[in-house]
Design a protein around this motif. Structure first.
Motif, PDB file in Angstrom:
ATOM      1  N   SER A 195       0.833  -1.206   0.000  1.00 55.10           N
ATOM      2  CA  SER A 195       0.000   0.000   0.000  1.00 55.10           C
ATOM      3  C   SER A 195       0.868   1.258   0.000  1.00 55.10           C
ATOM      4  N   ASP A 196       0.324   2.342  -0.547  1.00 58.58           N
ATOM      5  CA  ASP A 196       1.034   3.623  -0.440  1.00 58.58           C
ATOM      6  C   ASP A 196       1.032   4.141   0.995  1.00 58.58           C
ATOM      7  N   SER A 218      -4.105   3.629  -2.298  1.00 62.05           N
ATOM      8  CA  SER A 218      -5.157   3.346  -1.322  1.00 62.05           C
ATOM      9  C   SER A 218      -6.374   4.214  -1.622  1.00 62.05           C
ATOM     10  N   ASP A 219      -7.524   3.820  -1.056  1.00 65.40           N
ATOM     11  CA  ASP A 219      -8.770   4.546  -1.325  1.00 65.40           C
ATOM     12  C   ASP A 219      -8.968   5.689  -0.328  1.00 65.40           C
ATOM     13  N   ALA A 228      -7.730  -2.302  -7.032  1.00 66.37           N
ATOM     14  CA  ALA A 228      -6.489  -1.531  -7.212  1.00 66.37           C
ATOM     15  C   ALA A 228      -5.303  -2.451  -7.453  1.00 66.37           C
ATOM     16  N   LEU A 229      -5.241  -3.563  -6.712  1.00 66.71           N
ATOM     17  CA  LEU A 229      -4.154  -4.525  -6.908  1.00 66.71           C
ATOM     18  C   LEU A 229      -4.267  -5.187  -8.280  1.00 66.71           C
ATOM     19  N   LYS A 230      -5.473  -5.596  -8.656  1.00 69.39           N
ATOM     20  CA  LYS A 230      -5.686  -6.245  -9.955  1.00 69.39           C
ATOM     21  C   LYS A 230      -5.190  -5.367 -11.103  1.00 69.39           C
ATOM     22  N   ARG A 448      -2.650  12.024   2.513  1.00 67.16           N
ATOM     23  CA  ARG A 448      -2.755  12.745   1.255  1.00 67.16           C
ATOM     24  C   ARG A 448      -1.974  14.053   1.376  1.00 67.16           C
ATOM     25  N   GLU A 449      -2.624  15.163   1.145  1.00 66.72           N
ATOM     26  CA  GLU A 449      -1.884  16.432   1.166  1.00 66.72           C
ATOM     27  C   GLU A 449      -1.887  17.090   2.532  1.00 66.72           C
ATOM     28  N   LYS A 450      -2.518  16.460   3.515  1.00 65.44           N
ATOM     29  CA  LYS A 450      -2.677  17.095   4.823  1.00 65.44           C
ATOM     30  C   LYS A 450      -1.573  16.714   5.816  1.00 65.44           C
ATOM     31  N   PHE A 451      -1.074  17.712   6.537  1.00 60.98           N
ATOM     32  CA  PHE A 451      -0.170  17.503   7.664  1.00 60.98           C
ATOM     33  C   PHE A 451      -1.040  17.234   8.890  1.00 60.98           C
ATOM     34  N   VAL A 452      -0.871  16.061   9.497  1.00 57.15           N
ATOM     35  CA  VAL A 452      -1.792  15.580  10.529  1.00 57.15           C
ATOM     36  C   VAL A 452      -1.018  15.232  11.797  1.00 57.15           C
ATOM     37  N   LEU A 453      -1.634  15.500  12.945  1.00 54.96           N
ATOM     38  CA  LEU A 453      -1.043  15.131  14.235  1.00 54.96           C
ATOM     39  C   LEU A 453      -1.580  13.766  14.650  1.00 54.96           C
TER      40      LEU A 453
END
Length: 484
Positions: A195-196, A218-219, A228-230, A448-453
């Motif tokens: 997975s990413d 990933s979704d 996604a794998l297929k 994704r694009e978010k910086f998260v704590l």
């Protein structure tokens, strides 16, 4: 002839050992009062100690004083109830005592003959643990099974070991079908997947193993699904590549998401791809019936790993790994020089764990599992997991009550991903304020694009009062930041 100097005889060891236990007990008793994150700069330690080792023996008292003077100021206190970073690292008094015993016995259990108890207890403990999480029978050694478990040093080692075993198995299979191909020909076409959101150790395993690693997207719930794998497999086979290994993650490091094993497993089985499951943190929760469904689909896997040294009160290092066919490991790693051979090695009752791992030597780590499982019992361990999950939801609810914040991923176990609504720069500033204050300790992630704590429930001694304190502290710092 001069007598050999002895810095500590058995009488003094008995005395000093009791003092050390007292020191460690005092450390735990007073841990809440220590600053969770050290206030030192890189290179702080070197000026505090001599440039070279002493020529004459020094006293235990002087050494212990310097632990407090030199070492403790530079320690990040992972077991503090104010430590909410990374994931938990397990600690319990039964495991500590077992570690002392392991060090005292001091055996190097690379083979059955090098210490029969070390080998046999490990086999039985991995069966105990496998039954605690209701692993399929194929993963257990039992009396005559083809599978079995082993203690690795870390989940990173487990991923590498399984990738290397899968690589060897695939090369031999492809060569049997295409004798004209060399191992190098095949190696250049091998590709592994994860997975990413997978841990960086999977990519590192690919670097060490000399094979391509591709990330499966990933979704919106940060999980990998079958379609996604297929899609990626179809593209790679069309390009002449040889897919051979997929690492599914249960409880990703950024946000504790879970790949969809029930979709992914049948695809891997059909495509002749080794599926390894990395559940380093989350796996401990599977001892609770209400979380066991998260492991559904493990029956399709070739190997499975999680870390009791994260969340099951067994001190580091203790990473439990199971395989359906132990011959997949021994066929890849077995070497038998004369000095390691013994007269029982052909017995069906004998396991030589040196064929299951990277290093030759190994400590008597299963003692920690034996002590902890017996002295807590399954019910005690389940209560411990449930308490941490309850505390994570308590923190989640506090975040949800403050309209300035948002929850960024589903809270399933003991991890809460949250942030201030606003820019990444704002959240980077908040985390900087939190960690510079050194009252609690957090680390971030990107979703994704978010910086998260990330707020992980970690300490064995953490209680609701610590959660409430942490949230009040975070909230006050956010107010200061927003009003600046």
């Amino acid at each position: 002839m001069l007598p050999t100097p002895v810095s500590m005889d058995i009488t003094e060891f008995r005395k000093r050992g009791k003092e050390m236990v007292d020191y460690i007990a005092d450390y735990f008793e007073q841990l809440e009062e220590r600053q969770v994150y050290p206030d030192v700069e890189p290179g702080y330690l070197r000026p505090l100690i001599p440039d070279s080792a002493p020529q004459e023996p020094e006293s235990f008292e002087d050494v212990l004083k310097d632990v407090e003077r030199i070492i403790m100021p530079g320690v990040t206190h992972w077991h503090s109830p104010y430590f909410f970073a990374y994931f938990p690292t397990a600690s319990s008094f039964p495991a500590l005592l077992a570690d002392v015993l392991s060090g005292g016995i001091g055996c190097i259990g690379f083979s059955w003959a090098s210490s029969p108890a070390c080998t046999e207890l490990e086999t039985v403990m991995l069966d105990w643990l496998g039954k605690m999480i209701n692993l399929p029978e194929e993963f257990l050694a039992g009396k005559d099974g083809e599978g079995g478990g082993v203690i690795q040093g870390s989940a990173s080692e487990a991923t590498l070991i399984t990738l290397l075993a899968a690589r060897t198995k695939t090369i031999r299979r492809v060569q049997s079908e295409n004798p004209e191909l060399t191992a190098a020909d095949i190696m250049s076409k091998l590709v592994a997947y994860a997975s990413d959101q997978a841990h960086s150790s999977v990519e590192r395993a690919g670097l060490i193993g000399g094979v391509k690693i591709k990330n499966i997207p990933s979704d919106d719930k940060f999980t990998v699904c079958g379609s996604a794998l297929k899609k990626v497999l179809h593209e790679d086979r069309a390009a002449g590549l040889i897919p051979f290994f997929f690492c599914a993650t249960l409880g990703t490091t950024p946000c504790c998401s879970f790949d969809r094993l029930l979709e992914l497993g049948p695809i891997c089985n059909k495509e002749n791809i080794w599926m390894h499951i990395d559940a380093a943190y989350a796996g401990s929760a599977f001892i609770c019936p209400e979380f066991r469904h998260l492991l559904n689909g493990v029956e399709f896997a070739d190997s499975f790993n999680f870390n009791p040294h994260k969340w099951l009160l067994v001190n580091f290092d203790c990473s439990a790994m199971w395989v359906k066919k132990r011959s997949d490991l021994t066929n890849a790693f077995k070497l038998d020089p004369l000095y390691l051979q013994h007269c029982h090695q052909e017995s069906e009752l004998v396991t030589d764990y040196r064929h299951w791992q990277i290093p030759l030597g190994r400590r008597f780590r299963s003692l920690k599992m034996w002590f902890v499982f017996r002295m807590y019992g399954v019910k005690g361990l389940q209560e411990y997991i449930r308490k941490h999950v309850k505390l994570s939801h308590e923190f989640e609810n506090l975040v949800l009550q403050d309209k300035r914040f948002e929850i960024c991923a589903e809270v399933t176990l003991g991890l809460v991903c949250f942030r201030l609504k606003g820019s990444n720069e704002l959240n980077e500033a908040l985390l900087k304020s939190i960690n510079e204050a050194r009252k609690i300790h957090l680390v971030p992630c990107h979703l994704r694009e978010k910086f998260v704590l990330r707020f992980a429930i970690c300490s064995r001694t953490v209680e609701s009062v610590h959660i409430q304190f942490a949230w009040k502290h975070i909230s006050e710092l956010a107010t200061e930041l927003l009003n600046a």
